[in-house]
Write an enzyme that holds these catalytic residues in place. Structure first.
Site, short mmCIF file in Angstrom:
data_model
loop_
_atom_site.label_atom_id
_atom_site.label_comp_id
_atom_site.label_asym_id
_atom_site.label_seq_id
_atom_site.Cartn_x
_atom_site.Cartn_y
_atom_site.Cartn_z
N CYS A 176 0.87 -1.24 0.06
CA CYS A 176 0.01 0.07 0.07
C CYS A 176 0.96 1.24 -0.10
O CYS A 176 2.08 1.15 0.17
CB CYS A 176 -0.80 -0.16 1.33
SG CYS A 176 -1.92 -1.19 1.53
N ARG B 144 1.45 1.97 -6.11
CA ARG B 144 1.35 0.83 -5.05
C ARG B 144 -0.02 0.14 -4.52
O ARG B 144 0.15 -0.74 -3.68
CB ARG B 144 1.98 1.28 -3.59
CG ARG B 144 3.48 1.96 -4.13
CD ARG B 144 3.97 2.85 -2.58
NE ARG B 144 4.09 1.72 -1.78
CZ ARG B 144 5.21 1.01 -1.56
NH1 ARG B 144 6.27 1.11 -2.40
NH2 ARG B 144 5.47 0.11 -0.58
N TRP C 130 -3.72 -1.43 -1.39
CA TRP C 130 -3.52 -2.71 -1.84
C TRP C 130 -4.15 -3.76 -0.84
O TRP C 130 -3.54 -4.09 -0.13
CB TRP C 130 -2.35 -3.12 -2.31
CG TRP C 130 -2.29 -4.21 -3.38
CD1 TRP C 130 -1.78 -5.32 -2.89
CD2 TRP C 130 -2.67 -4.43 -4.57
NE1 TRP C 130 -1.96 -6.40 -4.10
CE2 TRP C 130 -2.53 -5.82 -5.27
CE3 TRP C 130 -3.21 -3.54 -5.64
CZ2 TRP C 130 -2.64 -6.15 -6.40
CZ3 TRP C 130 -3.39 -3.98 -6.82
CH2 TRP C 130 -3.32 -5.23 -7.43
N ASN D 79 1.08 0.30 6.08
CA ASN D 79 1.48 -0.61 4.88
C ASN D 79 2.33 -1.87 5.61
O ASN D 79 3.21 -1.62 6.16
CB ASN D 79 2.53 0.20 3.81
CG ASN D 79 3.15 -0.73 2.89
OD1 ASN D 79 2.23 -1.87 2.44
ND2 ASN D 79 4.22 -0.58 2.38
N GLY D 80 1.70 -2.99 5.16
CA GLY D 80 2.53 -4.26 5.63
C GLY D 80 1.45 -5.35 5.95
O GLY D 80 0.30 -5.26 5.83
N GLU E 158 8.19 -21.84 -18.51
CA GLU E 158 8.18 -20.07 -17.89
C GLU E 158 9.36 -19.25 -18.57
O GLU E 158 9.18 -18.09 -18.69
CB GLU E 158 8.19 -20.09 -16.43
CG GLU E 158 8.18 -18.61 -15.84
CD GLU E 158 6.72 -17.62 -16.44
OE1 GLU E 158 6.03 -18.33 -17.00
OE2 GLU E 158 6.93 -16.70 -16.13
N LYS F 64 8.92 -16.06 -21.04
CA LYS F 64 9.70 -14.75 -20.72
C LYS F 64 10.40 -14.20 -21.96
O LYS F 64 10.17 -13.12 -22.30
CB LYS F 64 10.48 -14.58 -19.49
CG LYS F 64 9.85 -15.00 -18.33
CD LYS F 64 8.89 -13.54 -17.69
CE LYS F 64 7.46 -13.78 -17.90
NZ LYS F 64 6.54 -14.30 -17.15
N GLU G 4 7.88 -13.32 -24.94
CA GLU G 4 7.10 -12.24 -24.96
C GLU G 4 7.91 -10.78 -24.91
O GLU G 4 7.34 -9.96 -25.19
CB GLU G 4 6.05 -12.30 -23.75
CG GLU G 4 6.86 -12.28 -22.20
CD GLU G 4 5.66 -12.21 -21.41
OE1 GLU G 4 4.50 -11.83 -21.39
OE2 GLU G 4 6.10 -12.79 -19.99
N HIS H 245 12.44 -37.66 -29.37
CA HIS H 245 11.13 -38.10 -29.98
C HIS H 245 11.01 -36.81 -31.03
O HIS H 245 9.70 -36.91 -31.68
CB HIS H 245 10.09 -37.94 -28.95
CG HIS H 245 10.42 -38.84 -28.05
ND1 HIS H 245 10.25 -40.69 -28.20
CD2 HIS H 245 10.60 -38.96 -26.69
CE1 HIS H 245 10.77 -41.13 -26.87
NE2 HIS H 245 11.06 -40.37 -26.10
N LYS I 232 -1.81 -6.26 -19.86
CA LYS I 232 -1.51 -7.05 -18.68
C LYS I 232 -2.59 -7.92 -18.16
O LYS I 232 -2.55 -8.73 -17.52
CB LYS I 232 -1.36 -5.67 -17.54
CG LYS I 232 -0.97 -6.27 -16.14
CD LYS I 232 0.46 -6.89 -16.08
CE LYS I 232 0.63 -7.60 -14.86
NZ LYS I 232 1.84 -8.46 -15.10
C1 F6R Z 1 3.28 -13.49 -19.06
C2 F6R Z 1 1.93 -12.88 -18.46
C3 F6R Z 1 0.70 -13.70 -18.98
C4 F6R Z 1 -0.38 -13.99 -18.02
C5 F6R Z 1 -1.68 -14.46 -18.40
C6 F6R Z 1 -2.63 -14.89 -17.32
O1 F6R Z 1 4.37 -12.87 -18.34
O2 F6R Z 1 2.01 -12.20 -17.59
O3 F6R Z 1 0.83 -15.08 -19.54
O4 F6R Z 1 0.30 -14.78 -16.89
O5 F6R Z 1 -2.21 -13.51 -19.34
O6 F6R Z 1 -2.97 -13.72 -16.66
P1 F6R Z 1 -3.43 -13.87 -15.19
O7 F6R Z 1 -2.42 -14.34 -14.26
O8 F6R Z 1 -3.69 -12.46 -14.63
O9 F6R Z 1 -4.63 -14.54 -15.31
#
Ligand code: F6R
Length: 609
Positions: A2, A28, A75, A101-102, A481, A485, A488, A504, A604
């Site tokens: 927060c 935040r 938050w 905050n905490g 993963e 990363k 993307e 295979h 996002k």
């Molecule tokens: C990759 C990334 C996306 C999300 C995906 C699911 O870095 O951020 O692959 O993981 O769009 O999003 P959430 O977790 O918000 O359902």
């Protein structure tokens, strides 16, 4: 995570300044906002759920009297994002106001104790214990000064905090304290300021005083006094000049949110370990009742589910099925039923594919559990039980700290379930618990010691046209993963699969210099993985290995290696082993001139199917 802010001005009203400073802390958290001021010995307070602008439209946050005040942008962690849970919080008599905050770990015990003494709580937050605790301390020791009452109360608080506290008893002071949550002071000729972060006051002053853990601060018209909480000894600390621009300050001097969020992981992992037992226990009870569980998510959250399927199987002998949310309805829509349990994992809690899997499961009377970073999101509203991952807002589009926080919570759930079912030995349990506790430190070490090396590897391989990411067992999830990363944010086509699958088919792609990233914890798969590395090497691949410190067998085979601390148990390995891969993607992205915070074509929160 927060944002808190407080100020004492020499002249003029504090509220408009608190309002504008909170706006600069909105990164935040933005679930609710609140401001309290003191004027003529009386407390004035305005607060509500919603973003600052929305609340301001309703209540005019600027229109409050007094040259002293505190404010908060929230938050949510404990208690839904509702008006009653918004800060500031007050004692019974309305004489003490607190923003925080905490996470107060022992708030349940303190709350019960204070309720038995007659205190009335109006919120579900952990923070509300603080004003009541100070009130009670003063009631029992009427001769104490307000500062001493705060000091005594702080000694009973376990957990993390940055507090700003005011009282009508000493209406010209703000008392702040810090343990593990950030707190910084700002000073200039117009007044004194306290905040979670420098951007809050940067347009007003660039003279800042950093506050350390275990310190209490008294702000007044005379300036600031810092003391140690433990023995009230005085600390002398002069302001430093901050050279950052406002934009740099929001990122705390980091060039991008993504790398800031990578560096925040030790703190976030510490917060995930402060989760209240009853949330974990409740979720564990539902998991224990289930014969099998669908772990449903997209993207990075899906990789957390994939890793969790190994954790639940190995530790608690619970069969779980990681499913891409976008495939759930087609794959399981007809078979999911009243006996089924679905654990949906989503950073945002708003991902359309994940929510439609949840709706499908709910229509067929299945039990839906949720794990999300956003309390108040749709997922929290539709889940029978949900847990918040405590990572704070993630601004970089690429998920980093929310991934490792998901893994930490899922590991804690698997451990609890294992304990409940008596599936692993006490020694193994103790070892896992010790390692989970030291995970924040391990991640800190990785970032501190390996970042430079990762930068060099990024520079060397920046022009590679394609990468492989391979692992065995639970490291398959880490490899997936790492690949996501890199793709993307660096836009390099990459392929990930369990290392045993190479022969295979995919191995036919290998030619001289082809970079292959291997994820190599020292677990039961280690020997076989060495075989897979040899297969690749024999065909000219360049091996980039993430290894345990001192793993000479793999060091001797790899062109490049990145080390993580020794002795991390296999089921926990995705947490530390994914961190170098996040950094690798970040630095290759920079080498290619991309903006890692805003990768092309991505958003996002993906609210379309
Ligand atoms: C990759 C990334 C996306 C999300 C995906 C699911 O870095 O951020 O692959 O993981 O769009 O999003 P959430 O977790 O918000 O359902």
């Amino acid at each position: 995570m927060c944002g808190i802010f407080g100020c004492i001005l020499k002249e003029g009203n504090a509220a408009p300044l608190i309002h504008s400073s909170l706006k600069r802390l909105e990164y935040r958290g933005y679930d609710s906002v609140g401001i309290a001021t003191i004027s003529d010995g009386k407390i004035f307070m305005k607060k509500d759920s919603g973003k600052i602008d929305e609340v301001h439209k309703l209540v005019n946050l600027d229109d409050m009297p007094g040259n002293i005040g505190i404010g908060h942008t929230r938050w949510a962690t404990h208690g839904a994002p509702l008006k009653i849970n918004s800060h500031p919080h007050m004692d019974c008599k309305g004489e003490i106001v607190v923003v925080h905050n905490g996470i107060i770990e022992n708030f349940m015990e303190l709350r019960a104790e204070l309720q038995n003494l007659g205190h009335i709580f109006v919120s579900k937050t952990d923070t509300e214990v603080m004003p009541h605790l100070i009130e009670e301390t003063l009631k029992q020791n009427p001769k104490l000064t307000f500062v001493n009452a705060v000091l005594e109360s702080l000694k009973r608080i376990e957990g993390s905090y940055a507090f700003a506290i005011m009282s009508t008893r000493e209406p010209d002071k703000i008392i702040c304290a810090r343990n593990e949550s950030p707190l910084v002071l700002g000073v200039n000729g117009t007044g004194v300021f306290c905040a979670s972060d420098i951007p809050a006051f940067l347009p007003i002053t660039n003279k800042a005083v950093m506050i350390n853990n275990g310190e209490i601060v008294i702000l007044s018209q005379q300036g600031y006094e810092i003391h140690k909480i433990q023995d009230y000894s005085t600390v002398t600390r002069d302001p430093v000049t901050i050279e950052w621009t406002s934009e740099m300050a929001v990122k705390q001097g980091y060039p991008h949110f993504m790398i800031k969020e990578i560096h925040e992981q030790p703190e976030v992992l510490r917060n995930t370990l402060r989760m209240q037992d009853h949330y974990l226990d409740l979720m564990t009870t539902f998991l224990d009742r289930a014969d099998e569980v669908y772990l449903v998510a997209c993207g990075t959250s899906y990789h957390a589910c994939l890793a969790a399927s190994y954790m639940f199987s190995k530790l608690a002998f619970l069969p779980t099925y990681p499913v891409y949310a976008s495939e759930f309805v087609e794959q399981h829509g007809k078979s999911v039923n009243i006996e089924s349990t679905l654990l949906a994992v989503s950073q945002s809690g708003e991902t359309a594919d994940t929510l439609s899997a949840v709706m499908c499961a709910q229509q067929r009377a299945a039990t839906v559990l949720g794990l999300t970073n956003v309390i108040g999101s749709t997922l929290t509203r539709v889940s029978r039980v949900y847990i918040g991952t405590q990572a704070g807002p993630e601004i970089g589009v690429a998920a980093t700290k929310t991934f490792t926080s998901q893994l930490s919570v899922l590991a804690q759930l698997a451990l609890r379930l294992s304990k409940k079912r008596g599936k692993i030995s006490q020694d193994e349990m103790d070892c896992l618990e010790v390692n989970l506790k030291k995970m924040p430190e391990d991640v800190e070490i990785i970032i501190r010691t390996q970042e430079e090396k990762v930068k060099q590897i990024a520079h060397k391989y920046k022009d590679s046209k394609v990468f492989f990411f391979l692992g065995r067992g639970i490291s398959t999830a880490t490899a997936f993963e790492g690949r996501l990363k890199l793709m993307e944010i660096a836009y390099i086509p990459s392929i990930a699969f369990p290392a045993g699958e190479s022969k295979h088919g995919p191995i036919s792609l290998i030619e001289e210099g082809f970079p292959v990233v291997f994820v190599c914890p020292r677990d039961d798969c280690h020997k076989t993985l060495i075989g897979n590395i040899m297969e690749m090497k024999a065909r000219g691949a360049h091996i980039i290995a993430v290894i345990e410190e001192g793993d000479d067998d793999i060091k001797s085979l790899a062109e490049e290696y990145i080390e993580v601390p020794k002795g991390i148990p296999s089921v926990l390995s995705p947490i530390p082993f994914s961190v170098p891969l996040q950094m690798l993607a970040y630095y290759i992205s920079l080498e290619k001139g991309n903006n890692p915070d805003m990768p092309r074509n991505l958003a996002k929160s993906v609210t379309v199917k």
